[in-house]
Design an enzyme around this catalytic site. Structure first.
Site, short mmCIF file in Angstrom:
data_model
loop_
_atom_site.label_atom_id
_atom_site.label_comp_id
_atom_site.label_asym_id
_atom_site.label_seq_id
_atom_site.Cartn_x
_atom_site.Cartn_y
_atom_site.Cartn_z
N CYS A 196 0.10 20.38 -20.48
CA CYS A 196 -0.24 19.57 -21.65
C CYS A 196 -0.32 18.09 -21.30
O CYS A 196 0.45 17.28 -21.82
CB CYS A 196 0.81 19.77 -22.73
SG CYS A 196 1.52 21.40 -22.69
N GLY A 250 0.11 8.61 9.87
CA GLY A 250 -0.93 7.97 9.07
C GLY A 250 -2.35 8.34 9.38
O GLY A 250 -3.26 7.94 8.64
N TYR A 289 1.30 17.43 1.59
CA TYR A 289 1.66 16.83 0.31
C TYR A 289 1.19 17.69 -0.86
O TYR A 289 0.80 17.19 -1.91
CB TYR A 289 1.11 15.39 0.22
CG TYR A 289 1.54 14.56 1.41
CD1 TYR A 289 2.86 14.13 1.54
CD2 TYR A 289 0.65 14.27 2.45
CE1 TYR A 289 3.28 13.43 2.66
CE2 TYR A 289 1.07 13.55 3.57
CZ TYR A 289 2.37 13.14 3.66
OH TYR A 289 2.79 12.45 4.77
N ARG A 313 0.04 14.60 7.81
CA ARG A 313 -1.19 15.10 7.20
C ARG A 313 -2.17 15.70 8.22
O ARG A 313 -2.76 16.75 7.99
CB ARG A 313 -1.88 13.92 6.49
CG ARG A 313 -3.03 14.31 5.60
CD ARG A 313 -3.75 13.06 5.09
NE ARG A 313 -2.85 12.09 4.48
CZ ARG A 313 -2.50 12.09 3.19
NH1 ARG A 313 -3.00 12.99 2.38
NH2 ARG A 313 -1.67 11.18 2.72
C1 LIG Z 1 4.96 9.87 5.43
C2 LIG Z 1 5.36 9.33 6.75
C3 LIG Z 1 4.74 9.78 7.92
C4 LIG Z 1 3.60 10.76 7.93
O1 LIG Z 1 2.43 10.21 7.42
P1 LIG Z 1 1.06 11.02 7.51
O2 LIG Z 1 0.09 10.14 6.86
O3 LIG Z 1 1.23 12.30 6.80
O4 LIG Z 1 0.75 11.22 8.96
C5 LIG Z 1 5.21 9.29 9.12
N1 LIG Z 1 6.22 8.38 9.18
C6 LIG Z 1 6.82 7.92 8.06
C7 LIG Z 1 7.91 6.93 8.19
C8 LIG Z 1 6.41 8.37 6.83
O5 LIG Z 1 7.01 7.89 5.72
#
Ligand SMILES: *Cc1c(COP(=O)(O)O)cnc(C)c1O
Length: 419
Positions: A342, A239, A371, A276
């Site tokens: 479109c 996250g 992503y 990310r």
């Molecule tokens: C998507 C996800 C992540 C990665 O999240 P980022 O924001 O890309 O770091 C980690 N753990 C779980 C369970 C996820 O669904």
């Protein structure tokens, strides 16, 4: 710092002029920098130095075999959310005991695959899933290592579509239900309780929500201890946000410090699932300007990349900087950068000040490593684009552009059409 920068007005990825790759590979294509990927992963890994930890890269951010294999080679683990990602992860060289399996809807065949390969743990998101895992483990004559994913009800203040730790979200279960889950799990014949898990969202740009979540999870760990349920792994999920525009997310060092500080002396083995923050700024999408036109109130730059190639602007209203691959005059225009699809929602940027580009110019859509390709589709029968990785002064096509044959692979016309 990433490795996409200008030399003599021309953008390079590491030591390779992006124009050269475009000539060879055609457009559009995703472009990844090996040095940036490596640096981001190691920076994250080193941030938690001195703490027992396993950094499980989140495959869904970018699951290209080369990207994953680079991370496996650096000693990383993997966070997966499907059987397909497990399959890719094993091909990329991740050892199964470094793979954690998350997701609210694991199918029985996917649970079986994970148990057969012996993943580190399955992060369970409902009591029904827990029962299913116990049953499947019994049938396979295996023991299933599990963590329960707790929804700590913290507001990560990110886009609603990528916030996952609120009561109203489908992810995890609340603290009381988690306690109930652990009690149930303890009595189950084929379950080993090994961890506790939370993941509160994506593109989080402050440390506070992580600290709040960790606080709730630690409280649960203590409650469990009193019930003589000992937890080994604390999985904090992923996250951590990145800079797309003017965000200033914490550096992994700052993030790590906050987590380690809140963890204190709890003798837990940390698991982290960054996606990310590892790949986002290690990749760009390169596209060519097909046409320009001026409507009555707007200018449009029509590029050969579209929402099927990069859906983040359409899906989340996400911002991606757009830069010319070759800088010319300083003159700028305000335009929508759109694709050929479109749909009015097919845009890469809206009302954006960009250089006054011409037909045939190359544009770099920045921060597109996470992503990007993984969320791409064949909508409008558009071919999935090529992916290229640069290392130093060399580059390699790490995924071929699809062909028209690829497009219809597996499709067929039924015999009864002849009758
Ligand atoms: C998507 C996800 C992540 C990665 O999240 P980022 O924001 O890309 O770091 C980690 N753990 C779980 C369970 C996820 O669904």
């Amino acid at each position: 710092m990433h490795h996409f920068s200008y030399k003599d007005n021309e953008m390079y990825c590491e030591e390779v002029p992006i124009q050269v790759i475009a000539e060879k590979v055609g457009t559009p294509f995703y472009l990844y920098s090996h040095a940036t990927l490596k640096r981001h992963f190691l920076a994250f890994q080193h941030a938690f130095e001195g703490t027992q930890r396993l950094v499980c890269y989140s495959a869904k951010a970018n699951s290209n075999l080369a990207v994953m294999s680079l991370i496996a080679g650096l000693g990383g683990g993997l966070d997966i959310v499907s059987g397909g990602e497990l399959y890719r992860g094993l091909k990329a060289g991740f050892s199964p005991n470094k793979i954690v399996y998350s997701g609210v809807g694991k199918r029985l065949d996917e649970i079986d695959l994970a148990l057969e390969h012996g993943v580190l743990m399955l992060n369970v998101e409902s009591l029904e899933e827990l029962k299913a895992i116990d049953q499947r483990a019994g049938l396979l004559n295996k023991r299933a290592p599990i963590a329960i994913r707790v929804n700590p009800d913290v507001d990560s203040r990110t886009h609603p579509y990528i916030s996952t730790g609120l009561k109203k979200n489908k992810f995890g279960i609340n603290a009381e239900a988690a306690m109930e889950g652990y009690k149930l799990a303890r009595e189950m014949e084929h379950i080993d309780i090994v961890g506790i898990d939370c993941h509160i969202g994506s593109q989080i740009t402050r440390v506070q929500p992580f600290e709040d979540a960790l606080g709730s999870v630690k409280k649960l760990v203590n409650d469990l201890k009193e019930m003589r349920i000992d937890i080994k792994y604390l999985d904090m999920g992923g996250g951590l946000g990145i800079t797309y525009d003017d965000e200033s997310p914490p550096h992994p060092d700052e993030y790590a410090k906050a987590i380690v500080r809140s963890l204190k002396d709890a003798s837990l083995h940390l698991i982290l699932e960054p996606g990310r923050v590892i790949v986002g700024n290690a990749g760009i999408l390169v596209t060519r300007v097909l046409y320009r036109k001026s409507g009555d109130i707007k200018k449009f730059v029509i590029a050969d990349a579209a929402m099927n190639d990069l859906i983040r602007p359409t899906l989340y209203g996400a911002y991606h900087a757009i830069q010319p691959v070759v800088q010319s005059t300083g003159k700028t225009i305000v335009a929508d950068v759109v694709g050929p699809i479109c749909e009015t929602g097919d845009f890469l940027a809206v009302d954006r000040e960009i250089p006054d580009v011409k037909q045939g110019d190359l544009l770099a859509v920045m921060s597109a490593g996470a992503y990007g390709f993984t969320m791409s589709s064949n909508y409008c029968s558009r071919l999935k684009v090529a992916e290229v990785m640069v290392k130093d002064d060399g580059f390699h096509v790490v995924r071929d552009r699809q062909t028209y044959e690829d497009l219809m692979a597996g499709e067929s016309i039924p015999d009864f059409f002849d009758q």
